[in-house]
Design a protein around this motif. Sequence first.
Motif, short mmCIF file in Angstrom:
data_model
loop_
_atom_site.label_atom_id
_atom_site.label_comp_id
_atom_site.label_asym_id
_atom_site.label_seq_id
_atom_site.Cartn_x
_atom_site.Cartn_y
_atom_site.Cartn_z
N SER A 160 50.46 -45.31 20.52
CA SER A 160 49.11 -44.85 20.85
C SER A 160 48.08 -45.37 19.86
CB SER A 160 49.08 -43.32 20.90
OG SER A 160 49.51 -42.76 19.67
N THR A 161 48.47 -45.52 18.59
CA THR A 161 47.55 -46.07 17.59
C THR A 161 47.27 -47.54 17.86
OG1 THR A 161 48.39 -44.49 15.96
CG2 THR A 161 47.16 -46.36 15.11
N LEU A 162 48.30 -48.27 18.28
CA LEU A 162 48.11 -49.67 18.69
C LEU A 162 47.16 -49.75 19.88
CD1 LEU A 162 48.81 -52.68 18.54
CD2 LEU A 162 50.82 -52.20 19.97
N LEU A 163 47.33 -48.86 20.85
CA LEU A 163 46.45 -48.84 22.01
C LEU A 163 45.00 -48.59 21.58
CD1 LEU A 163 46.09 -48.84 25.10
CD2 LEU A 163 46.56 -46.37 25.06
N ALA A 164 44.80 -47.67 20.64
CA ALA A 164 43.45 -47.40 20.15
C ALA A 164 42.87 -48.60 19.42
CB ALA A 164 43.48 -46.18 19.23
N ALA A 165 43.72 -49.30 18.66
CA ALA A 165 43.25 -50.43 17.86
C ALA A 165 42.78 -51.59 18.72
CB ALA A 165 44.36 -50.91 16.92
N VAL A 166 43.36 -51.76 19.90
CA VAL A 166 43.00 -52.90 20.75
C VAL A 166 42.04 -52.52 21.88
CG1 VAL A 166 45.19 -54.06 20.28
CG2 VAL A 166 44.99 -52.59 22.29
N SER A 167 41.69 -51.24 21.98
CA SER A 167 40.86 -50.78 23.09
C SER A 167 39.39 -51.13 22.86
CB SER A 167 41.01 -49.27 23.29
OG SER A 167 40.53 -48.58 22.16
N ASP A 168 38.69 -51.37 23.96
CA ASP A 168 37.26 -51.64 23.91
C ASP A 168 36.53 -50.84 24.98
OD1 ASP A 168 36.67 -53.52 21.78
OD2 ASP A 168 37.93 -54.94 22.88
N SER A 169 37.15 -49.76 25.44
CA SER A 169 36.50 -48.89 26.41
C SER A 169 36.77 -47.45 26.01
CB SER A 169 37.02 -49.14 27.82
OG SER A 169 38.35 -48.68 27.97
N LEU A 170 35.81 -46.57 26.27
CA LEU A 170 35.93 -45.18 25.87
C LEU A 170 37.10 -44.46 26.55
CD1 LEU A 170 34.74 -42.92 24.12
CD2 LEU A 170 33.32 -42.28 26.10
N PRO A 171 37.31 -44.61 27.87
CA PRO A 171 38.43 -43.90 28.50
C PRO A 171 39.78 -44.26 27.88
CG PRO A 171 36.91 -44.70 30.17
CD PRO A 171 36.48 -45.30 28.89
N ILE A 172 40.00 -45.54 27.59
CA ILE A 172 41.27 -45.95 26.99
C ILE A 172 41.40 -45.38 25.58
CG2 ILE A 172 42.67 -47.91 26.23
CD1 ILE A 172 42.52 -47.59 29.24
N LEU A 173 40.29 -45.38 24.84
CA LEU A 173 40.32 -44.85 23.48
C LEU A 173 40.60 -43.34 23.49
CD1 LEU A 173 40.04 -45.60 20.52
CD2 LEU A 173 37.56 -45.24 20.72
N ALA A 190 38.06 -42.33 3.70
CA ALA A 190 38.43 -43.71 4.01
C ALA A 190 37.74 -44.22 5.27
CB ALA A 190 39.95 -43.82 4.16
N GLY A 191 37.53 -43.31 6.23
CA GLY A 191 36.91 -43.73 7.49
C GLY A 191 35.54 -44.34 7.28
N GLY A 192 34.73 -43.75 6.42
CA GLY A 192 33.41 -44.30 6.16
C GLY A 192 33.47 -45.68 5.54
N VAL A 193 34.36 -45.86 4.57
CA VAL A 193 34.51 -47.16 3.91
C VAL A 193 34.96 -48.22 4.91
CG1 VAL A 193 35.72 -48.43 2.10
CG2 VAL A 193 35.02 -46.06 1.70
N ILE A 194 35.96 -47.88 5.71
CA ILE A 194 36.52 -48.85 6.67
C ILE A 194 35.49 -49.25 7.71
CG2 ILE A 194 38.23 -49.13 8.51
CD1 ILE A 194 40.10 -47.34 6.83
N VAL A 195 34.77 -48.27 8.24
CA VAL A 195 33.77 -48.57 9.28
C VAL A 195 32.67 -49.47 8.72
CG1 VAL A 195 31.94 -47.56 10.68
CG2 VAL A 195 34.21 -46.53 10.65
N GLN A 196 32.22 -49.19 7.52
CA GLN A 196 31.11 -49.95 6.96
C GLN A 196 31.50 -51.38 6.62
OE1 GLN A 196 28.38 -47.89 4.40
NE2 GLN A 196 28.27 -49.59 2.95
N HIS A 197 32.73 -51.60 6.18
CA HIS A 197 33.11 -52.93 5.69
C HIS A 197 34.02 -53.72 6.64
CE1 HIS A 197 31.27 -52.27 1.76
NE2 HIS A 197 31.83 -51.08 1.74
N LEU A 198 34.76 -53.04 7.51
CA LEU A 198 35.72 -53.75 8.36
C LEU A 198 35.50 -53.56 9.86
CD1 LEU A 198 39.01 -52.99 6.35
CD2 LEU A 198 37.69 -55.12 6.36
N GLY A 199 34.88 -52.47 10.25
CA GLY A 199 34.72 -52.20 11.67
C GLY A 199 35.64 -51.07 12.12
N TRP A 200 35.26 -50.39 13.21
CA TRP A 200 35.97 -49.16 13.59
C TRP A 200 37.40 -49.41 14.08
CZ3 TRP A 200 37.79 -48.34 18.51
CH2 TRP A 200 37.23 -49.08 19.56
N HIS A 201 37.70 -50.60 14.60
CA HIS A 201 39.08 -50.87 15.05
C HIS A 201 40.09 -50.73 13.91
CE1 HIS A 201 36.96 -52.76 18.48
NE2 HIS A 201 38.03 -52.41 19.16
N TRP A 202 39.62 -51.02 12.68
CA TRP A 202 40.53 -50.95 11.53
C TRP A 202 40.87 -49.50 11.16
CZ3 TRP A 202 43.28 -54.74 9.32
CH2 TRP A 202 42.96 -56.04 9.68
#
Length: 483
Positions: free
Chosen positions: A95-108, A159-171
């Motif tokens: 499920s985490t892999l699915l979230a990492a590759v998703s680009d739509s809200l329903p799938i996420l 960690a979420g704030g750091v990752i989003v700001q520097h790498l993007g939310w998929h990370w």
Amino acid sequence: MNIAADAAEHDRVHPGLLLAVLSLAGLAYGVLSSAVIPALPTIQHALHTTVTGTTWLLTGFLLSAAVGSSIVGRLGDMYGKEKLLLATLVVLAASTLLAAVSDSLPILILARVIQGVSGGIFPLAFAIMRDEFPADRVAGGIGLMSAILGAGGGLGIVAGGVIVQHLGWHWLFWMPLVITVIAALCVWRFVPESPIRTPGKVNWLAAALMTAGMSLFLIAIAQTTVWGWGSPKVIAMGVGGLAISGIWVFVEVRSRTPLIDMTMMRIRGVWTTNLAAFLLGAGMFAAFIALPQIAQEPKRSGFGYGASIVVSGLYLLPCALIMGLFGTIAGKIARRWGSRQALIGGSAITVSSFVILIVAVRHPAAMLASSALLGIGIGLAYSALGNLIVGAVDPTQTGVASGMNTVMRTLGGALGGQISATFIAHNTHHGLAGHTGYTETFIMSTAFMLVCVAASTLVPGVRRRVASFSAAPAAKMSEVEVG
């Protein structure tokens, strides 16, 4: 000399290694539970959706966690904890892999719902520790795992704030995925299968009723910020959820093979600890929601710090680190003072942290001090909950009892978080939040924790009996005072 027993003892995994593996699994889940919180505005913009839509990334997770924790714990008691733990980690990784590759809200959202089921990691870990650890190490192991559930949530926000700001939310998902895969491999390699089982079969009617009842109730709570607390929809769903839950309890009481043994739920050591868990979850989650938001409020508000997403998350860092620290010494605390006293003391310290926020939240130093006290209080209390619930039930019921305790924390967290969001939303004018909404949140959290202190005094001192099992040589003591 018993050659077979000596061989079994030699083949057993060292408790330190076993604890490290279980802690790694728990940390992956704990971080995933909250890492999306600072990323919600970013995800909303990236997926071109609404605030209501992104809220379901939290609501869906809470729904499945509430239902999944108890059911997975029960299945572990029946079919084997190691098998269920490995399967749960595989599901979490997928499920985490699915979230990492998703680009739509329903799938996420779907991925987040599946992730939530993995809350069963904690009751399974508690049961494995009780089956496999020497008696004098059970309290420390369970205490650490309990603390990881809270500390992981705090670290996820930081960690979420750091990752989003520097790498993007998929990370937010790629990094925990690596940890989850490593944890799954370690479970497969090192965690032994417990010989302690509870014969029976799954009561699917009870499972369906429990799922429907809790889901309706949680959805009603989650939608209050959209529909309003007095909305006919909220009232109808809330009442419907409670009614179905009542039917579920009736079915369980009359069943020969209950999913959740209601006789167990009536044990004083169980219901009082579950009540404390509910109240503790409500107070903690409300704080985790409010503290970063205050830091991000602009300085022109008169109380905000104007901090970035990254800096605002750092205000929770003392809380997360101290919670982890207290988890490592939970065993010593339980042996020295007892888990009941730790729960009472931790709840009282948490009250003091909220009082500081009520009177001095405008000062960043006060928030840091409050965060540190929150870490001490929640760290003590969370570590105690796991030991108290495990010590109150038979070894064959460890998984399901721990699962229901996790459910109560989740339900409390959902309620506290939504009430907090309502207070803040109702005191927002022209896009600027008012100080009153946050003050009301901290007063509410203080009230929850004061009631938690009172409930904690009702928890009986637990004298845990550690039975002897031929295939589980770690469990061969008589009685150990833990509360």
